[in-house]
Write an enzyme that holds these catalytic residues in place. Structure first.
Site, PDB file in Angstrom:
ATOM      1  N   GLY A  65      -0.883 -13.763 -19.855  1.00 34.08           N
ATOM      2  CA  GLY A  65      -0.498 -12.793 -19.302  1.00 34.08           C
ATOM      3  C   GLY A  65      -0.736 -11.053 -18.685  1.00 34.08           C
ATOM      4  O   GLY A  65      -2.166 -11.711 -18.719  1.00 34.08           O
ATOM      5  N   GLN A  66      -0.337 -10.046 -18.479  1.00 32.75           N
ATOM      6  CA  GLN A  66      -1.158  -9.358 -17.760  1.00 32.75           C
ATOM      7  C   GLN A  66      -1.692  -8.959 -17.989  1.00 32.75           C
ATOM      8  O   GLN A  66      -2.790  -8.013 -17.964  1.00 32.75           O
ATOM      9  CB  GLN A  66       0.235  -8.359 -17.465  1.00 32.75           C
ATOM     10  CG  GLN A  66       0.465  -6.966 -17.131  1.00 32.75           C
ATOM     11  CD  GLN A  66       1.120  -5.584 -17.244  1.00 32.75           C
ATOM     12  OE1 GLN A  66       2.101  -5.687 -17.841  1.00 32.75           O
ATOM     13  NE2 GLN A  66       0.336  -4.687 -15.946  1.00 32.75           N
ATOM     14  N   LEU A  67      -1.681  -8.106 -19.587  1.00 34.92           N
ATOM     15  CA  LEU A  67      -2.668  -8.193 -20.740  1.00 34.92           C
ATOM     16  C   LEU A  67      -4.061  -9.187 -21.076  1.00 34.92           C
ATOM     17  O   LEU A  67      -5.013  -8.659 -21.757  1.00 34.92           O
ATOM     18  CB  LEU A  67      -1.835  -6.928 -21.861  1.00 34.92           C
ATOM     19  CG  LEU A  67      -0.572  -5.831 -21.500  1.00 34.92           C
ATOM     20  CD1 LEU A  67      -0.469  -5.131 -23.132  1.00 34.92           C
ATOM     21  CD2 LEU A  67      -1.652  -4.668 -20.934  1.00 34.92           C
ATOM     22  N   TYR A 195      14.239  -8.712 -25.506  1.00 31.74           N
ATOM     23  CA  TYR A 195      12.869  -8.467 -25.330  1.00 31.74           C
ATOM     24  C   TYR A 195      12.699  -7.469 -26.816  1.00 31.74           C
ATOM     25  O   TYR A 195      11.785  -7.552 -27.480  1.00 31.74           O
ATOM     26  CB  TYR A 195      12.426  -7.963 -24.459  1.00 31.74           C
ATOM     27  CG  TYR A 195      11.199  -7.109 -24.051  1.00 31.74           C
ATOM     28  CD1 TYR A 195       9.991  -8.110 -24.254  1.00 31.74           C
ATOM     29  CD2 TYR A 195      10.758  -5.975 -23.860  1.00 31.74           C
ATOM     30  CE1 TYR A 195       8.894  -7.281 -24.997  1.00 31.74           C
ATOM     31  CE2 TYR A 195       9.413  -5.429 -23.803  1.00 31.74           C
ATOM     32  CZ  TYR A 195       8.801  -6.014 -24.246  1.00 31.74           C
ATOM     33  OH  TYR A 195       7.401  -5.935 -23.949  1.00 31.74           O
ATOM     34  N   ILE A 225       3.082  -0.668 -18.752  1.00 35.37           N
ATOM     35  CA  ILE A 225       1.011  -0.457 -18.184  1.00 35.37           C
ATOM     36  C   ILE A 225       1.130  -0.978 -17.157  1.00 35.37           C
ATOM     37  O   ILE A 225       1.300  -2.362 -16.209  1.00 35.37           O
ATOM     38  CB  ILE A 225       0.501  -1.873 -19.230  1.00 35.37           C
ATOM     39  CG1 ILE A 225       0.520  -1.419 -20.641  1.00 35.37           C
ATOM     40  CG2 ILE A 225      -0.867  -1.534 -19.192  1.00 35.37           C
ATOM     41  CD1 ILE A 225       0.184   0.256 -21.328  1.00 35.37           C
TER      42      ILE A 225
END
Length: 373
Positions: A65-67, A195, A225
């Site tokens: 994922g993004q992180l 979520y 973020i």
């Protein structure tokens, strides 16, 4: 049979505890009798599972994922390349695959997750598997499975094997009835997305496991973020990443939120550093299990104005998505992260001007390389 003897011992211990007025703390039922090495029911994981001087063995779930990729790279500098294992259910790019250990891990498969922890002698687990806000609303049943059932599997495995567990939370854990400017660590939380609901559930379950079973659970509520080297992941704050991609690529950006929408934000370098700092913080310094962290707060118009200082020809238009706008309007405008700053010394490095300069420098150099090729 060993299992019968073990159950009798647990029953006797519980009766003795009641007789003496002590609180009985028994691990979840599926953790009992499932391992050749049984866990004492009074184990205090957060202080005895491993020495602070030991080299940590780290597992990151949902690592593509993004992180996740950025966190793996950051932690490998701290603990060594081979001590940080990235995992996901998707196939990694060649770059990610060659950068360090990568394995398949499905958090909905409890047995698979347990085998990974045991076989790799994991001591720290970063649980990043989740469907984000906008994607989760489009597939609630899948979000419920990944974000809630998957979390339960992770909590049980972490409790059984004495792991230090990090689960990120979010600005989405708050709702329209929460104080928005600023939003403190402790206040009413009534999110209206699956979520957000799943993240409140994660915060409370982690705290419950900490008090009931001694699990060393740690959690940060991330702001939006912003990352230079990863693609948007289906969240409501994706615009703060997309604007840089489009500014360099086409010189035009269409945003799906109103220009006066204000949300707390953070550059990924600050986010990753905060994550490691809270994981390394002495247990006695933590006054709570879940902290707000933030660095800056800006509106879309303020972000666009800062980008225009560097790219005056950028054209910004607005085509409001009512679903995403409703989500954003229920989230905090500013985060109060004073407890994180007081308890374990959190301090951000990037404000809006530094963020914009860093993002445009990255995408500008990337674009020049692409044009040269």
């Amino acid at each position: 049979m060993p299992v019968v003897r073990m159950l009798r011992q647990v029953a006797c211990w519980m009766l003795q505890s009641r007789a003496c007025g002590c609180r009985a703390s028994v691990l979840p039922s599926r953790l009992l009798g499932t391992s050749s090495r049984q866990i004492p029911t009074d184990a205090n994981f957060h202080s005895t599972s491993f020495s602070e001087a030991d080299q940590q063995r780290v597992l990151i779930t949902g690592g593509l994922g993004q992180l996740g990729v950025g966190l793996a790279s950051f932690l490998r500098k701290r603990f060594g390349k081979d001590n940080v294992i990235l995992s996901d259910i998707r196939k990694p790019s060649e770059h990610v695959f060659l950068s360090g250990p990568f394995i398949y891990s499905d958090i909905l498969d409890y047995k698979n997750l347990r085998e990974i922890v045991v076989n790799n002698r994991i001591t720290w687990l970063f649980h990043y598997s989740a469907l984000l806000s906008a994607v989760g609303e489009a597939n609630v049943s899948l979000a419920r499975a990944v974000n809630i059932t998957g979390l339960h599997n992770v909590l049980d495995v972490a409790a059984e094997h004495g792991l230090r567990l990090f689960v990120p939370s979010t600005i989405g854990a708050f709702g329209p009835t929460s104080p928005r400017n600023p939003t403190p660590d402790l206040c009413i939380q009534r999110p209206r997305t699956i979520y957000g609901v799943s993240k409140v559930h994660a915060e409370l379950m982690g705290e419950y496991y900490y008090y009931q079973y001694g699990l060393d659970f740690r959690c940060l509520r991330y702001s939006g973020i912003i990352s230079a080297d990863s693609q948007p992941g289906g969240g409501t704050t994706d615009y703060a990443v997309q604007i840089f991609h489009e500014a360099v690529k086409s010189g035009r950006f269409e945003c799906n939120l109103k220009p006066d929408t204000r949300l707390p934000m953070m550059y990924i370098d600050d986010c990753l550093r905060a994550t490691l700092e809270v994981m390394e913080a002495p247990a006695e310094s933590l006054s709570m299990r879940t902290y707000n962290i933030s660095a800056m707060s800006f509106t879309l118009a303020e972000l666009a104005q800062e980008v225009l200082k560097h790219i005056p020809e950028l054209q910004v238009t607005y085509n409001v998505d009512p679903v995403r706008q409703a989500i954003a309007d229920s989230w905090p405008m500013n985060f109060d992260d004073s407890n994180a700053r007081k308890d374990w010394g959190w301090k951000h490095d990037f404000d809006l001007p530094e963020l914009v300069t860093t993002m445009l420098n990255f995408h500008g150099s990337e674009s020049r390389v692409a044009q040269a090729n």
